[in-house]
Design an enzyme around this catalytic site. Structure first.
Site, PDB file in Angstrom:
ATOM      1  N   LYS A  60      -3.070  -9.166 123.675  1.00  0.00           N
ATOM      2  CA  LYS A  60      -1.799  -8.636 123.176  1.00  0.00           C
ATOM      3  C   LYS A  60      -1.714  -8.831 121.657  1.00  0.00           C
ATOM      4  CE  LYS A  60       0.749  -9.229 127.458  1.00  0.00           C
ATOM      5  NZ  LYS A  60       1.490 -10.114 128.345  1.00  0.00           N
ATOM      6  N   GLN A 104       5.159 -15.279 128.311  1.00  0.00           N
ATOM      7  CA  GLN A 104       4.106 -14.983 129.286  1.00  0.00           C
ATOM      8  C   GLN A 104       4.387 -15.698 130.612  1.00  0.00           C
ATOM      9  OE1 GLN A 104       1.341 -12.874 128.682  1.00  0.00           O
ATOM     10  NE2 GLN A 104       1.043 -13.091 130.880  1.00  0.00           N
ATOM     11  N   ASP A 127       9.890  -6.907 127.568  1.00  0.00           N
ATOM     12  CA  ASP A 127       9.355  -6.878 128.934  1.00  0.00           C
ATOM     13  C   ASP A 127      10.344  -6.212 129.898  1.00  0.00           C
ATOM     14  OD1 ASP A 127       6.797  -7.714 129.471  1.00  0.00           O
ATOM     15  OD2 ASP A 127       7.302  -9.855 129.575  1.00  0.00           O
TER      16      ASP A 127
END
Ligand code: NAP
Length: 303
Positions: A60, A104, A127
């Protein structure tokens, strides 16, 4: 099964689509920098040493920088307290250089994922897991949509154009894939069935569908015999299957590719289908967030 039959389905190349999307994000990021006088910024927070999470976070970060955005990485030890993690999230919420925040998952067992997600500023929640963004998706308001299902929708629209009136079956009702996928398809005017482990006669349900999205986590569960001829099949599953003795482990989807590709009209492979879309859509969400947060007009639909 004949060779001709095996070659029936068009392969949906998510890797190529994702690369094209990242290129468009890079153009938008350069334009943002010129207008805002700063780079867009994406922060990723990693708690602990989970090897798979470390790989995701590294790629990422690399792709964020390659798209011309700043990447901020925050690493906490596995035994960090939830309060320490919340303090990092609060600092990122307050930092004007940070447009998007991703924590995460999974988090260590002593932390409550919902509490942590709820602490993220919804306008930086790239997200799309915050209940505010879940509610925005459900009610058709602009917000952030989870990356994997949004990536699936992009592949479907690229392949099929309008999805209006099509019958869609989503297998799996998780908060990160199945449920938002069903919402997105509903918003595209599909007639949606959301199937799960209690669904009766799943093969029969799947057989009615023009679009099948499999997000189950069970290797090669969906068989070719379940698929309506010509249907479009999106395989979200990523399952590691140990090879026979002397053979390497391999990745397979939730769909039995060999039998399904003989019947489907189009299908995503595993790997190289949905997988590469997730990070590309994350970067897309980050540049959308940057424009919104800086008050700079941007056509979200251009990405
Ligand atoms: P999850 O949270 O474990 O949810 C799995 C869903 O499948 C549940 O709703 C479950 O039903 C349903 N299910 C389980 N067994 C079933 C069966 N026999 N028949 C019908 N439904 C069944 O999984 P997830 O996080 O959504 O992930 C699903 C898959 O996608 C996994 O392979 C994961 O690795 C992959 N994935 C890939 C990406 C990516 O490509 N970037 C991102 C996320 C996930 P119940 O609700 O009734 O238990």
């Amino acid at each position: 099964m004949t060779d001709t039959a095996t070659a029936a389905a068009a392969i949906i190349d998510g890797k190529a689509f994702a690369q094209g999307l990242r290129e468009k994000v890079a153009v938008a990021a350069a334009d943002f920098e010129a207008k805002a006088g700063r780079k867009a910024g994406l922060a990723v927070v990693l708690v602990g040493e989970d090897p798979a999470s470390q790989v995701y976070v590294r790629s990422k970060g690399k792709m964020t920088v390659a798209c011309g955005m700043n990447s901020f990485e925050h690493k906490l030890p596995a035994d960090a307290s939830e309060a320490e993690l919340l303090a990092v999230v609060q600092a990122l919420n307050a930092d004007p250089a940070v447009d998007g925040i991703l924590v995460q998952l999974p988090l260590p067992a002593h932390m409550n994922e919902q509490t942590v997600i709820a602490a993220i500023d919804p306008d930086k929640d790239v997200d799309g897991f915050h209940v505010i963004n879940v509610g925005r998706l459900a009610t058709g308001l602009p917000g952030f949509v989870p990356c994997t299902p949004l990536g699936c929708l992009m592949l479907l629209k690229d392949k099929l154009g309008s999805l209006s009136g099509l019958d869609a079956v989503v297998i799996g009702r998780s908060n990160i894939v199945g449920k938002p996928m069903a919402q997105l398809l509903t918003a595209e005017s599909c007639t949606v069935t959301l199937a799960h482990s209690r669904t009766r006669d799943l093969p029969d349900v799947v057989r009615r569908a023009d679009i099948v999205v499999a997000a189950v986590g069970r290797p090669e569960m969906v068989r070719g015999e379940w698929i309506k001829p010509g249907a479009t099949v999106i395989d979200v599953g990523i399952n590691r299957v140990e090879g026979a003795e002397g053979e390497k482990a391999r990745l397979v989807g939730d769909v039995d590719f060999a039998s399904a590709s003989a019947v489907a009209g189009a299908i995503t492979p595993v790997p190289g289908g949905v997988g590469p879309m997730t990070i590309a859509v994350l970067l897309r969400n980050a540049i959308v967030a940057a424009h919104r947060n800086a008050g700079i007009a941007f056509d979200d639909a251009s990405l």
